[in-house]
Scaffold this motif. Sequence first.
Motif, PDB file in Angstrom:
ATOM      1  N   SER A  60      39.752  43.527 -75.374  1.00  0.00           N
ATOM      2  CA  SER A  60      38.876  42.515 -74.786  1.00  0.00           C
ATOM      3  C   SER A  60      37.871  43.156 -73.834  1.00  0.00           C
ATOM      4  CB  SER A  60      39.713  41.479 -74.044  1.00  0.00           C
ATOM      5  OG  SER A  60      38.887  40.547 -73.375  1.00  0.00           O
ATOM      6  N   LEU A  61      38.328  44.106 -73.033  1.00  0.00           N
ATOM      7  CA  LEU A  61      37.435  44.780 -72.088  1.00  0.00           C
ATOM      8  C   LEU A  61      36.409  45.646 -72.822  1.00  0.00           C
ATOM      9  CD1 LEU A  61      40.019  45.811 -69.349  1.00  0.00           C
ATOM     10  CD2 LEU A  61      38.240  44.062 -69.152  1.00  0.00           C
ATOM     11  N   MET A  62      36.831  46.284 -73.903  1.00  0.00           N
ATOM     12  CA  MET A  62      35.889  47.100 -74.674  1.00  0.00           C
ATOM     13  C   MET A  62      34.831  46.220 -75.343  1.00  0.00           C
ATOM     14  SD  MET A  62      36.647  50.236 -74.141  1.00  0.00           S
ATOM     15  CE  MET A  62      35.904  51.220 -75.454  1.00  0.00           C
ATOM     16  N   LYS A  63      35.250  45.067 -75.793  1.00  0.00           N
ATOM     17  CA  LYS A  63      34.291  44.133 -76.385  1.00  0.00           C
ATOM     18  C   LYS A  63      33.296  43.645 -75.341  1.00  0.00           C
ATOM     19  CE  LYS A  63      33.991  39.935 -79.181  1.00  0.00           C
ATOM     20  NZ  LYS A  63      34.759  38.844 -79.851  1.00  0.00           N
ATOM     21  N   PRO A  89      38.604  51.155 -69.576  1.00  0.00           N
ATOM     22  CA  PRO A  89      37.484  50.380 -69.052  1.00  0.00           C
ATOM     23  C   PRO A  89      37.872  49.429 -67.924  1.00  0.00           C
ATOM     24  CG  PRO A  89      38.375  49.263 -70.954  1.00  0.00           C
ATOM     25  CD  PRO A  89      39.231  50.481 -70.730  1.00  0.00           C
ATOM     26  N   TYR A  90      39.017  49.689 -67.301  1.00  0.00           N
ATOM     27  CA  TYR A  90      39.547  48.762 -66.297  1.00  0.00           C
ATOM     28  C   TYR A  90      38.743  48.791 -65.004  1.00  0.00           C
ATOM     29  CZ  TYR A  90      43.371  49.174 -69.584  1.00  0.00           C
ATOM     30  OH  TYR A  90      44.120  49.199 -70.742  1.00  0.00           O
ATOM     31  N   LYS A  91      38.160  49.956 -64.704  1.00  0.00           N
ATOM     32  CA  LYS A  91      37.360  50.104 -63.492  1.00  0.00           C
ATOM     33  C   LYS A  91      36.047  50.791 -63.827  1.00  0.00           C
ATOM     34  CE  LYS A  91      41.317  50.422 -60.358  1.00  0.00           C
ATOM     35  NZ  LYS A  91      42.018  51.254 -59.333  1.00  0.00           N
ATOM     36  N   ARG A  92      35.029  50.455 -63.075  1.00  0.00           N
ATOM     37  CA  ARG A  92      33.748  51.164 -63.203  1.00  0.00           C
ATOM     38  C   ARG A  92      33.711  52.264 -62.137  1.00  0.00           C
ATOM     39  NH1 ARG A  92      30.709  47.286 -64.027  1.00  0.00           N
ATOM     40  NH2 ARG A  92      30.144  47.796 -66.188  1.00  0.00           N
ATOM     41  N   VAL A  93      33.270  53.442 -62.522  1.00  0.00           N
ATOM     42  CA  VAL A  93      33.173  54.571 -61.602  1.00  0.00           C
ATOM     43  C   VAL A  93      31.737  54.673 -61.100  1.00  0.00           C
ATOM     44  CG1 VAL A  93      33.422  57.066 -61.338  1.00  0.00           C
ATOM     45  CG2 VAL A  93      35.012  55.802 -62.813  1.00  0.00           C
ATOM     46  N   VAL A  94      31.569  54.723 -59.780  1.00  0.00           N
ATOM     47  CA  VAL A  94      30.252  54.926 -59.165  1.00  0.00           C
ATOM     48  C   VAL A  94      30.315  56.230 -58.379  1.00  0.00           C
ATOM     49  CG1 VAL A  94      28.594  54.069 -57.470  1.00  0.00           C
ATOM     50  CG2 VAL A  94      29.681  52.478 -59.074  1.00  0.00           C
ATOM     51  N   ALA A  95      29.511  57.207 -58.828  1.00  0.00           N
ATOM     52  CA  ALA A  95      29.627  58.567 -58.310  1.00  0.00           C
ATOM     53  C   ALA A  95      28.355  59.032 -57.621  1.00  0.00           C
ATOM     54  CB  ALA A  95      29.964  59.522 -59.458  1.00  0.00           C
ATOM     55  N   PHE A  96      28.528  59.850 -56.580  1.00  0.00           N
ATOM     56  CA  PHE A  96      27.435  60.574 -55.941  1.00  0.00           C
ATOM     57  C   PHE A  96      27.493  62.022 -56.409  1.00  0.00           C
ATOM     58  CE2 PHE A  96      25.955  58.155 -51.872  1.00  0.00           C
ATOM     59  CZ  PHE A  96      25.517  57.114 -52.691  1.00  0.00           C
ATOM     60  N   LEU A 333      23.262  46.803 -66.216  1.00  0.00           N
ATOM     61  CA  LEU A 333      24.314  46.036 -66.884  1.00  0.00           C
ATOM     62  C   LEU A 333      23.789  45.220 -68.063  1.00  0.00           C
ATOM     63  CD1 LEU A 333      26.322  44.836 -63.764  1.00  0.00           C
ATOM     64  CD2 LEU A 333      27.070  46.478 -65.494  1.00  0.00           C
ATOM     65  N   ALA A 334      22.474  45.117 -68.184  1.00  0.00           N
ATOM     66  CA  ALA A 334      21.887  44.422 -69.328  1.00  0.00           C
ATOM     67  C   ALA A 334      21.831  45.311 -70.566  1.00  0.00           C
ATOM     68  CB  ALA A 334      20.492  43.918 -68.975  1.00  0.00           C
ATOM     69  N   LEU A 335      22.090  46.600 -70.394  1.00  0.00           N
ATOM     70  CA  LEU A 335      22.058  47.528 -71.525  1.00  0.00           C
ATOM     71  C   LEU A 335      23.205  47.277 -72.492  1.00  0.00           C
ATOM     72  CD1 LEU A 335      21.350  50.803 -69.516  1.00  0.00           C
ATOM     73  CD2 LEU A 335      19.695  49.554 -70.920  1.00  0.00           C
ATOM     74  N   LYS A 336      22.988  47.670 -73.733  1.00  0.00           N
ATOM     75  CA  LYS A 336      24.049  47.618 -74.738  1.00  0.00           C
ATOM     76  C   LYS A 336      24.361  49.033 -75.184  1.00  0.00           C
ATOM     77  CE  LYS A 336      22.815  43.076 -76.610  1.00  0.00           C
ATOM     78  NZ  LYS A 336      22.510  42.300 -77.818  1.00  0.00           N
ATOM     79  N   PRO A 337      25.603  49.470 -74.991  1.00  0.00           N
ATOM     80  CA  PRO A 337      26.701  48.838 -74.252  1.00  0.00           C
ATOM     81  C   PRO A 337      26.501  48.990 -72.741  1.00  0.00           C
ATOM     82  CG  PRO A 337      27.372  51.000 -74.976  1.00  0.00           C
ATOM     83  CD  PRO A 337      25.994  50.776 -75.555  1.00  0.00           C
ATOM     84  N   LYS A 338      27.308  48.269 -71.977  1.00  0.00           N
ATOM     85  CA  LYS A 338      27.234  48.387 -70.528  1.00  0.00           C
ATOM     86  C   LYS A 338      27.836  49.722 -70.098  1.00  0.00           C
ATOM     87  CE  LYS A 338      27.840  43.429 -69.555  1.00  0.00           C
ATOM     88  NZ  LYS A 338      28.698  42.431 -68.869  1.00  0.00           N
ATOM     89  N   PRO A 339      27.114  50.511 -69.331  1.00  0.00           N
ATOM     90  CA  PRO A 339      27.700  51.764 -68.828  1.00  0.00           C
ATOM     91  C   PRO A 339      28.885  51.477 -67.897  1.00  0.00           C
ATOM     92  CG  PRO A 339      25.304  51.782 -68.649  1.00  0.00           C
ATOM     93  CD  PRO A 339      25.695  50.372 -68.979  1.00  0.00           C
ATOM     94  N   ILE A 340      29.920  52.284 -68.053  1.00  0.00           N
ATOM     95  CA  ILE A 340      31.113  52.129 -67.225  1.00  0.00           C
ATOM     96  C   ILE A 340      31.198  53.223 -66.167  1.00  0.00           C
ATOM     97  CG2 ILE A 340      32.681  53.488 -68.650  1.00  0.00           C
ATOM     98  CD1 ILE A 340      33.486  50.073 -66.997  1.00  0.00           C
ATOM     99  N   TYR A 341      30.320  54.222 -66.298  1.00  0.00           N
ATOM    100  CA  TYR A 341      30.220  55.309 -65.325  1.00  0.00           C
ATOM    101  C   TYR A 341      28.778  55.338 -64.815  1.00  0.00           C
ATOM    102  CZ  TYR A 341      29.740  60.021 -63.422  1.00  0.00           C
ATOM    103  OH  TYR A 341      29.484  61.080 -62.606  1.00  0.00           O
TER     104      TYR A 341
END
Length: 345
Positions: A60-63, A89-96, A333-341
């Motif tokens: 479901s999360l991948m979809k 895909p449970y969490k989104r990673v935001v990195a510096f 987040l409007a991109l296909k697919p949504k980036p998770i990193y």
Amino acid sequence: MNVKHLLLTLTLAATSLTLLTNCSESSKAGKIVSGIAVSKKDTIVAKPAPQPINTKEYDSLMKKLANGDTTGKWPVAKTPYPLTGAILPYKRVVAFYGNLYSKRMGILGELPPKEMLKKLDGEVKTWEKADPSTPVIPALHYIAVVAQGDGGKDGKYRYRMPFKQIDSVLTLAKTRNALVFIDVQVALSTIRAELPLFENYLKMPNVHFAMDPEFSMKTGARPGTKIGTYDADDVNYVSDYLAKLVKQNNLPPKILIVHRFTQGMVTNYKNIKLHPEVQLVMDMDGWGEPELKKGTYRNHIYKEPVQFTGFKLFYKNDLKKAPNHMMTPGEVLALKPKPIYIQYQ
């Protein structure tokens, strides 16, 4: 696409490099039972087997990440389910991203540590607000092997950062329960020569890895004069190496980042192997105006699906051309697919 120019002149005192060790000692009075050191007094307590992931939830999360794509490319079919403890895909990673020795290579080294971490906190909150259904985990993405204009003693045009700098990044990450990514720019060296140097760090559950094709100069050209390349064989070497570490050390899955912004940076993508122990992210690493970045993502990330996707945002370079605008989380987040990193430089 402009090549990122790294003009990094480092004058460093000779540094004694000390590797972290993960050794365990068994008593001479003990014995080995099924590979476990046990004293004569001890009884063996079976370790509970990890529970399998909820595959319906994962699907479901991948979809959801596919973001309505109807071409069949996303989510990627026939990918293995990850081991328990997977971040994506449970969490989104935001990195510096950056290097502690340089203010020009990214936000990680540009600001003093406290100011940098405070800014990272703000970006995490922004992404949580943009997508409340996906928890966000912060990360520090450290360039541990830097491509440079000087050939160095061995003529490989890369500088290996002292391990004490990685230790400093780990200390900073601990204050935020953040992940750490070790990023390698091999220049005229090879990924096979550089990756094993960081094995003891990669045995840590919160440490992950990134490889940058831009600075993999297989033709012998100097870094910065041309854009380099990795083949699926190179990616598979790293993925196999990480998978083995995960299995041998009972770790949660590792995240592997592969930077990309041109067609030639990654060849034979269909031959890239996936493992339950490794989560592979193709990261759109190009800078420029929003429409250019969207086009790069569409042509080189969306078109050649591997597993997960990432997206890089540049605080300065993305503003150089009209409309002088860095994409917002909502736009990404409007991109296909949504980036998770998500990576900020």
